[in-house]
Design a protein around this motif. Structure first.
Motif, PDB file in Angstrom:
ATOM      1  N   THR A  80       0.842  -1.207   0.000  1.00  0.00           N
ATOM      2  CA  THR A  80       0.000   0.000   0.000  1.00  0.00           C
ATOM      3  C   THR A  80       0.876   1.255   0.000  1.00  0.00           C
ATOM      4  N   ARG A 113       3.138  12.685  15.354  1.00  0.00           N
ATOM      5  CA  ARG A 113       1.749  12.245  15.230  1.00  0.00           C
ATOM      6  C   ARG A 113       1.015  12.502  16.536  1.00  0.00           C
ATOM      7  N   ASN A 163      -4.080   9.089  17.986  1.00  0.00           N
ATOM      8  CA  ASN A 163      -4.337   8.399  16.709  1.00  0.00           C
ATOM      9  C   ASN A 163      -3.635   7.036  16.709  1.00  0.00           C
ATOM     10  N   PRO A 164      -4.399   5.935  16.903  1.00  0.00           N
ATOM     11  CA  PRO A 164      -3.788   4.616  17.139  1.00  0.00           C
ATOM     12  C   PRO A 164      -3.079   4.035  15.921  1.00  0.00           C
ATOM     13  N   ILE A 174      -1.504   0.582  13.564  1.00  0.00           N
ATOM     14  CA  ILE A 174      -1.801  -0.778  13.099  1.00  0.00           C
ATOM     15  C   ILE A 174      -0.661  -1.703  13.520  1.00  0.00           C
ATOM     16  N   HIS A 184       1.314  -4.948  12.517  1.00  0.00           N
ATOM     17  CA  HIS A 184       1.560  -5.772  11.340  1.00  0.00           C
ATOM     18  C   HIS A 184       2.084  -7.131  11.798  1.00  0.00           C
ATOM     19  N   SER A 219     -10.196  -1.485  20.966  1.00  0.00           N
ATOM     20  CA  SER A 219      -9.955  -2.331  19.790  1.00  0.00           C
ATOM     21  C   SER A 219      -8.519  -2.168  19.304  1.00  0.00           C
ATOM     22  N   ARG A 247      -3.015  -6.228  10.605  1.00  0.00           N
ATOM     23  CA  ARG A 247      -2.909  -6.454   9.162  1.00  0.00           C
ATOM     24  C   ARG A 247      -1.740  -7.374   8.845  1.00  0.00           C
ATOM     25  N   PRO A 257       2.570   2.991  11.448  1.00  0.00           N
ATOM     26  CA  PRO A 257       1.736   3.911  10.666  1.00  0.00           C
ATOM     27  C   PRO A 257       2.431   4.139   9.331  1.00  0.00           C
ATOM     28  N   SER A 258       1.806   4.856   8.432  1.00  0.00           N
ATOM     29  CA  SER A 258       2.482   5.278   7.208  1.00  0.00           C
ATOM     30  C   SER A 258       3.714   6.111   7.596  1.00  0.00           C
ATOM     31  N   GLU A 284      -3.484   3.705   1.289  1.00  0.00           N
ATOM     32  CA  GLU A 284      -3.383   2.855   2.469  1.00  0.00           C
ATOM     33  C   GLU A 284      -4.477   1.795   2.490  1.00  0.00           C
ATOM     34  N   SER A 285      -4.280   0.813   3.380  1.00  0.00           N
ATOM     35  CA  SER A 285      -5.200  -0.332   3.453  1.00  0.00           C
ATOM     36  C   SER A 285      -6.625   0.077   3.839  1.00  0.00           C
ATOM     37  N   ARG A 324     -12.083   3.304   6.684  1.00  0.00           N
ATOM     38  CA  ARG A 324     -11.211   3.944   5.694  1.00  0.00           C
ATOM     39  C   ARG A 324     -11.213   3.056   4.455  1.00  0.00           C
ATOM     40  N   SER A 368     -13.202   6.609  13.674  1.00  0.00           N
ATOM     41  CA  SER A 368     -11.781   6.276  13.768  1.00  0.00           C
ATOM     42  C   SER A 368     -11.044   7.584  14.015  1.00  0.00           C
ATOM     43  N   GLY A 371      -8.305   8.625  13.133  1.00  0.00           N
ATOM     44  CA  GLY A 371      -7.640   9.141  11.940  1.00  0.00           C
ATOM     45  C   GLY A 371      -8.516  10.114  11.161  1.00  0.00           C
TER      46      GLY A 371
END
Ligand code: TXA
Ligand code: MG
Length: 339
Positions: free
Chosen positions: A32, A55, A59-60, A62, A64, A113, A117, A138-139, A176-177, A191, A225, A227
């Protein structure tokens, strides 16, 4: 701090694993966008990701992982999650599931939560295999900048802030995903991304899209979310989107450009002819090409000090929804309906 930019290979992967194990950060490619990874079970490493990106702490991130067995200690796994994982992992989809205590609160910004991914890029999987831990990522852009789709973009934003950037070339999708919330009674897309609502509904029978995906939050409205609260993907230029019949859109954009200096047009390949004599960029022939090019084009606009961007739009279906969601945010929801 010196930042090394290395092609992916046995040596650089060993270095990456060493850095992550000792609490450091490594940027790595996914299918992505590039991610900025740290040990997802180490609260200190996670906090340093927020610092490097500047950041907001609410803002949580992901987590991986390389396979589903790695998900089990992190979340309350469900049958529906299993169905989605079999259909779309490894791939451009992130699932929100109820978190277990093993996940530090710093990762989820205190939310109940956790986002998980399994990325589809072979180099991302090789990196996760070498690290052997869930990687919070994050990105890899600085907050407020477009997500990086080339290692060079990561270098521009993260030089001096991270020790190692793994270069895996251009990202295949470029947006992004898909983030899908699996904690409610039906799957809900928070998203949009390359795994579409239509595809998820095909395997689970139903799927919703949060309605704030295509509009700004109202005053006092809670963001599904975190974000979504922040203005993402913002170029420095003022961006405006035009909806309507293509001939009329072209006329409206031309009229706007004639009043301004420092304007640039984003147009679909088939429409380029209509913008002769203007500073125009090719968005590609369809949503897939537009997804691949969008963030790259937005970064170029910053580098070239463009002041105004006037852009055509795509139908907000399938991957087009993901592209339009990013464009609407980049344009701060400034849309002109041409009639
Ligand atoms: O494609 C991607 O998803 C890339 C690559 C690196 O995997 N990552 C990425 O991460 O885009 P980031 O942090 O830039 O975006 C993650 C999004 C944010 O909008 C965040 O608010 C949301 O996912 N998110 C993460 N955890 C969440 C949670 N527990 N509840 C709600 N939203 C969450
Ligand atoms: Mg991001």
């Amino acid at each position: 701090m010196q930042t090394r930019l290395c092609p992916i290979g046995e040596e650089s992967l060993k270095d990456a694993a060493r850095i992550i194990a000792s609490g450091g950060l490594v940027a790595f490619p996914t299918e992505t966008v590039y991610g900025l990874g740290g040990n997802g079970l180490d609260a200190k490493a996670v906090l340093s990701i927020f610092a490097a990106k500047e950041r907001p702490a609410d803002n949580p991130l992901i987590l991986h992982i390389r396979d589903v067995s790695q998900a089990l200690p992190l979340c309350e796994w469900t049958e529906q999650a299993g169905i989605l994982a079999r259909a779309f992992w490894p791939g451009p989809m992130t699932m929100l599931l109820k978190k277990k205590p093993a996940v530090p609160d710093e990762v989820t910004a205190g939310l109940p939560s956790v986002a998980l991914r399994i990325p589809g890029h072979p180099s991302a999987l090789a990196f996760l295999e070498a690290v052997g831990l869930p990687v919070a990522a994050p990105s890899a852009n600085r907050s407020g900048r477009p997500s990086p789709t080339l290692a060079r973009h990561v270098f521009e934003d993260m030089q001096g802030r991270v020790p190692l950037i793994l270069d895996g070339g251009a990202c295949a999708f470029g947006v992004e995903s898909t983030v899908v919330d699996m904690t409610g009674s039906a799957p809900l897309i928070l998203r949009p991304g390359a795994v579409t609502c239509e595809q998820i509904a095909m395997v689970l029978g139903e799927c919703g899209v949060a309605d704030s995906v295509m509009r700004p939050l109202r005053d006092g409205e809670a963001a599904p979310s975190p974000g979504m609260r922040h203005r993402h993907y913002a170029p420095r230029a003022e961006m405006t989107l035009y909806e309507g019949e293509p001939e009329k859109v072209a006329a409206a954009i031309r009229a706007a450009c004639e009043k301004e200096s420092g304007a640039c047009v984003f147009a679909l390949t088939d429409h380029l002819d209509r913008y002769k004599g203007l500073n125009v960029r090719d968005m590609g022939k369809d949503a897939a090409e537009a997804a691949h090019r969008l963030f790259y084009l937005l970064r170029d606009m910053d580098d070239e000090n463009i002041r105004y961007i006037h852009s055509e739009t795509l139908p907000p279906t399938g991957l087009g929804l993901a592209v339009m969601n990013r464009m609407a945010r980049a344009a701060a929801f400034r849309t002109v309906a041409v009639s």
